[in-house]
Design a protein around this motif. Structure first.
Motif, PDB file in Angstrom:
ATOM      1  N   MET A   1      14.517  16.641   1.068  1.00 45.93           N
ATOM      2  CA  MET A   1      14.746  15.591   0.080  1.00 45.93           C
ATOM      3  C   MET A   1      14.705  14.189   0.689  1.00 45.93           C
ATOM      4  N   SER A   2      14.822  14.090   2.014  1.00 48.59           N
ATOM      5  CA  SER A   2      14.713  12.768   2.633  1.00 48.59           C
ATOM      6  C   SER A   2      13.294  12.213   2.502  1.00 48.59           C
ATOM      7  N   ALA A   3      12.297  13.093   2.436  1.00 54.81           N
ATOM      8  CA  ALA A   3      10.923  12.628   2.209  1.00 54.81           C
ATOM      9  C   ALA A   3      10.785  12.019   0.817  1.00 54.81           C
ATOM     10  N   TRP A   4      11.563  12.504  -0.127  1.00 47.86           N
ATOM     11  CA  TRP A   4      11.602  11.933  -1.476  1.00 47.86           C
ATOM     12  C   TRP A   4      12.099  10.491  -1.392  1.00 47.86           C
ATOM     13  N   GLU A   5      13.155  10.289  -0.602  1.00 45.11           N
ATOM     14  CA  GLU A   5      13.695   8.941  -0.427  1.00 45.11           C
ATOM     15  C   GLU A   5      12.682   8.029   0.273  1.00 45.11           C
ATOM     16  N   VAL A   6      12.244   8.446   1.459  1.00 44.93           N
ATOM     17  CA  VAL A   6      11.481   7.559   2.343  1.00 44.93           C
ATOM     18  C   VAL A   6      10.058   7.338   1.842  1.00 44.93           C
ATOM     19  N   LEU A   7       9.286   8.413   1.761  1.00 44.71           N
ATOM     20  CA  LEU A   7       7.881   8.273   1.370  1.00 44.71           C
ATOM     21  C   LEU A   7       7.749   7.849  -0.086  1.00 44.71           C
ATOM     22  N   GLY A   8       8.645   8.354  -0.933  1.00 48.16           N
ATOM     23  CA  GLY A   8       8.613   7.947  -2.334  1.00 48.16           C
ATOM     24  C   GLY A   8       8.844   6.458  -2.491  1.00 48.16           C
ATOM     25  N   CYS A   9       9.839   5.939  -1.795  1.00 49.58           N
ATOM     26  CA  CYS A   9      10.139   4.508  -1.865  1.00 49.58           C
ATOM     27  C   CYS A   9       8.973   3.669  -1.368  1.00 49.58           C
ATOM     28  N   LEU A  10       8.485   3.979  -0.180  1.00 53.45           N
ATOM     29  CA  LEU A  10       7.446   3.151   0.441  1.00 53.45           C
ATOM     30  C   LEU A  10       6.128   3.229  -0.315  1.00 53.45           C
ATOM     31  N   ALA A  11       5.812   4.374  -0.899  1.00 51.27           N
ATOM     32  CA  ALA A  11       4.562   4.517  -1.642  1.00 51.27           C
ATOM     33  C   ALA A  11       4.554   3.698  -2.928  1.00 51.27           C
ATOM     34  N   HIS A  12       5.754   3.314  -3.396  1.00 50.05           N
ATOM     35  CA  HIS A  12       5.843   2.569  -4.657  1.00 50.05           C
ATOM     36  C   HIS A  12       6.270   1.115  -4.448  1.00 50.05           C
ATOM     37  N   GLY A  13       6.367   0.673  -3.193  1.00 49.19           N
ATOM     38  CA  GLY A  13       6.641  -0.727  -2.944  1.00 49.19           C
ATOM     39  C   GLY A  13       8.070  -1.161  -3.144  1.00 49.19           C
ATOM     40  N   ALA A  14       9.003  -0.213  -3.214  1.00 50.61           N
ATOM     41  CA  ALA A  14      10.420  -0.561  -3.324  1.00 50.61           C
ATOM     42  C   ALA A  14      10.987  -0.843  -1.934  1.00 50.61           C
ATOM     43  N   THR A  15      12.270  -1.152  -1.865  1.00 50.92           N
ATOM     44  CA  THR A  15      12.937  -1.432  -0.590  1.00 50.92           C
ATOM     45  C   THR A  15      13.872  -0.287  -0.241  1.00 50.92           C
ATOM     46  N   LEU A  16      13.706   0.273   0.943  1.00 55.22           N
ATOM     47  CA  LEU A  16      14.509   1.398   1.403  1.00 55.22           C
ATOM     48  C   LEU A  16      15.766   0.881   2.097  1.00 55.22           C
TER      49      LEU A  16
ATOM     50  N   HIS B   1       0.033   8.125   2.955  1.00 53.55           N
ATOM     51  CA  HIS B   1       0.029   6.893   3.749  1.00 53.55           C
ATOM     52  C   HIS B   1      -0.931   5.859   3.178  1.00 53.55           C
ATOM     53  N   ARG B   2      -1.957   6.315   2.437  1.00 55.84           N
ATOM     54  CA  ARG B   2      -2.846   5.351   1.785  1.00 55.84           C
ATOM     55  C   ARG B   2      -2.086   4.589   0.692  1.00 55.84           C
ATOM     56  N   ALA B   3      -1.189   5.263   0.001  1.00 53.70           N
ATOM     57  CA  ALA B   3      -0.385   4.585  -1.014  1.00 53.70           C
ATOM     58  C   ALA B   3       0.525   3.541  -0.367  1.00 53.70           C
ATOM     59  N   ILE B   4       1.066   3.849   0.820  1.00 56.17           N
ATOM     60  CA  ILE B   4       1.912   2.888   1.536  1.00 56.17           C
ATOM     61  C   ILE B   4       1.085   1.709   2.033  1.00 56.17           C
ATOM     62  N   GLU B   5      -0.102   1.997   2.569  1.00 57.31           N
ATOM     63  CA  GLU B   5      -0.984   0.927   3.031  1.00 57.31           C
ATOM     64  C   GLU B   5      -1.375  -0.006   1.884  1.00 57.31           C
ATOM     65  N   ALA B   6      -1.557   0.552   0.696  1.00 61.61           N
ATOM     66  CA  ALA B   6      -1.909  -0.267  -0.469  1.00 61.61           C
ATOM     67  C   ALA B   6      -0.789  -1.247  -0.800  1.00 61.61           C
ATOM     68  N   GLN B   7       0.460  -0.812  -0.615  1.00 62.85           N
ATOM     69  CA  GLN B   7       1.590  -1.713  -0.848  1.00 62.85           C
ATOM     70  C   GLN B   7       1.601  -2.842   0.176  1.00 62.85           C
ATOM     71  N   ALA B   8       1.234  -2.524   1.428  1.00 59.47           N
ATOM     72  CA  ALA B   8       1.187  -3.552   2.477  1.00 59.47           C
ATOM     73  C   ALA B   8       0.132  -4.605   2.175  1.00 59.47           C
ATOM     74  N   ILE B   9      -0.954  -4.192   1.526  1.00 61.07           N
ATOM     75  CA  ILE B   9      -2.018  -5.139   1.155  1.00 61.07           C
ATOM     76  C   ILE B   9      -1.611  -5.949  -0.081  1.00 61.07           C
ATOM     77  N   ALA B  10      -1.012  -5.271  -1.044  1.00 59.87           N
ATOM     78  CA  ALA B  10      -0.680  -5.929  -2.314  1.00 59.87           C
ATOM     79  C   ALA B  10       0.499  -6.883  -2.190  1.00 59.87           C
ATOM     80  N   ARG B  11       1.497  -6.543  -1.380  1.00 57.54           N
ATOM     81  CA  ARG B  11       2.697  -7.378  -1.245  1.00 57.54           C
ATOM     82  C   ARG B  11       3.170  -7.361   0.209  1.00 57.54           C
TER      83      ARG B  11
END
Length: 530
Positions: free
Chosen positions: A239-254, A41-51
């Motif tokens: 594998m849904s965690a791969w989709e959801v958390l992976g996407c959000l942690a890298h700043g892509a669009t789900l 979740h820290r990786a996701i929060e970092a995306q919220a700050i950066a973009r």
């Protein structure tokens, strides 16, 4: 068997020592890489700050930015704390695919608790009731329309995520909740898999487990801002965690799908799927795809060849207990299709029945070690002690997991998957590997998929797709490549391979089809005789 001792610390130093002192690690040890964060979740929060204004997710014409996703999750996290939810508690996430679902996931992680995802309407009420009891759940996150049907007790608090978000009238709160609540060893989510006793087993997946696969290559799948990632899988499937958390942690669009998987897949840059789901899609309509990753089932060679021709294609393997996948192959359309090599900070051991390492080319059972190994089964210490064992190769209190997958090392250090221990059956007194039979059938011209099952003690049944597959040629291919007892007594060409709610082959339904076909043939014979 020795009891499972939970220890998941400082993998890199242990792995480094193993690489330097054991020659077997040239095959069995993944590369040493440092994930970019230790809490997902820290990786996701970092995306919220950066973009902050970038679109985090889209669903049925609606969207949410990273800033708004983080803000709503902070609001909900504060509410969960008010409701008495603490770090290491379990929070049920009984929902359908939606944007509020994402808010619920992120909020639970922010306070150091673990969420338990289930797709309401797909999961039977009895199973939901079992999960609530085993996990000692006191708070359930859901959607307003689903709440009345949930099997809740008076002791369980229900929060409708969509109603909670709609009731927001508070100014934006940019604070991040629970700065000290989580550690890499905190359980991130609990996934319930089918159990041998008829009741599902809850696998406890930690922050360390998740960050290790999602925040290192190749598990990150090249996800980055500007790319679109499909969310097509059942949310209770690992594998849904791969989709959801992976996407959000890298700043892509789900892109969260509706009922039509193809409609979403055609808009994606990155798609994660099972082979059975990918086989339903038309590559000619998915030209935007840049990366496809498959796992969950053996991948047919024709399927891999078709999709690897125009995009980066990964074939992967790993049960839920080893955190989504723990081996991956970048398949380029040439050479053998394998399940690849261990992912970063992970190890794979191919062991014989005596627990000794198998030499390259020798078949054995795969055991997994390193940072992929999860924290055992929820409320089931006996099964945990059986499947999770002290790792004698890494030592230092590390644990390895018995995958029940059969494999052998190729000469160039990749793993050739030989099926499941569970898929080794006895027919006429001979041992048969069902996946080997299916692979032989798939060598038939124009055959895209084959599934082989044991019908009874003397007979195998196989299903081939598409329905235009030449059954006589398919039977000949089996006879040419395999022993006579491996040739299915019955081969049926079908209009489609049926799937379970998790996108895997529905073997139970296929067996029902085979029995019905036999009964129909028997009736026809009786009519002719009469």
């Amino acid at each position: 068997m020795q009891a499972f001792a939970r220890s998941n610390r400082c993998a890199s130093s242990t792995l480094k020592a193993a690489v330097e002192s054991n020659s077997w690690q040239r095959f069995g040890c993944g590369p040493l890489l440092e994930p970019q964060a230790t809490l997902i979740h820290r990786a996701i929060e970092a995306q919220a700050i950066a973009r902050p204004h970038a679109i985090a997710a889209e669903h049925q014409g609606r969207s949410i930015t990273y800033r708004e996703l983080n803000r709503q999750a902070n609001r909900l996290a504060a509410t969960l704390l008010e409701q008495g939810v603490m770090a290491d508690d379990h929070v049920a996430l009984f929902v359908e695919r939606s944007i509020p679902m994402l808010v619920g996931m992120l909020a639970v992680l922010k306070i150091g608790a673990a969420y338990i995802p289930q797709h309401v309407g797909v999961t039977p009420a009895a199973q939901l009731r079992h999960i609530l009891a085993v996990a000692n759940v006191r708070v359930v996150l859901t959607l307003a329309k689903l709440a009345p049907a949930l099997p809740l007790t008076t002791a369980q608090k229900c929060i409708a995520l969509d109603a909670f978000i709609s009731a927001d009238s508070v100014a934006a709160d940019e604070r991040n909740i629970g700065s000290a609540a989580s550690s890499p060893d905190s359980v991130c989510f609990v996934l319930f898999t089918s159990g041998t006793t008829g009741q599902p087993n809850g696998v406890r997946v930690t922050q360390r487990n998740v960050c290790n696969i999602l925040l290192t290559a190749p598990g990150n799948l090249g996800m980055r801002p500007g790319l679109k990632v499909g969310q097509i899988l059942n949310i209770a499937f690992d594998m849904s965690a791969w989709e959801v958390l992976g996407c959000l942690a890298h700043g892509a669009t789900l892109l969260i799908r509706g009922k039509d998987i193809a409609q979403t897949a055609e808009r994606c840059d990155v798609l994660i799927a099972t082979p059975s789901i990918l086989a339903t899609l038309d590559p000619a309509r998915c030209t935007q795809l840049k990366v496809v990753a498959l796992a969950g089932e053996p991948c047919p060679q024709p399927l891999a060849d078709r999709w690897s021709a125009f995009c980066t294609f990964y074939n992967a393997c790993g049960p839920t207990e080893t955190t989504i996948v723990n081996t991956m192959q970048h398949y380029r359309g040439v050479g053998p299709l394998t399940i690849g090599k261990p992912t970063p900070n992970n190890t794979v051991y191919v062991l014989d029945e005596a627990g000794q390492l198998c030499a390259p080319g020798e078949p054995g059972e795969m055991w997994a070690g390193g940072d992929c190994v999860t924290a055992g089964y929820l409320g089931n210490p006996e099964l945990t002690a059986e499947r999770y064992q002290p790792d004698p190769f890494l030592g230092h209190g590390r644990t390895m997991f018995r995958t029940r997958d059969l494999a052998r090392w190729t000469a160039d250090g990749e793993l050739e998957h030989l099926g499941r221990v569970d898929d080794q059956v006895k027919v006429r007194g001979f041992r048969v590997e069902l996946d080997s039979v299916s692979a032989a059938l798939e060598s038939t011209p124009n055959c895209e998929r084959a599934v082989t099952l044991k019908l009874d003690s003397r007979h195998l049944v196989a299903f081939v797709y598409p329905p235009t597959t030449d059954i006589d040629v398919a039977r000949s291919r089996c006879a040419e490549r395999l022993a006579y007892y491996c040739v299915p007594s019955l081969i049926l060409a079908v209009e489609a391979i049926p799937l379970t709610s998790r996108g895997k082959v529905d073997k139970r339904l296929l067996l029902e089809w085979a029995v019905a076909h036999q009964a129909q043939d028997a009736c026809a014979e009786q009519s002719v005789t009469a």
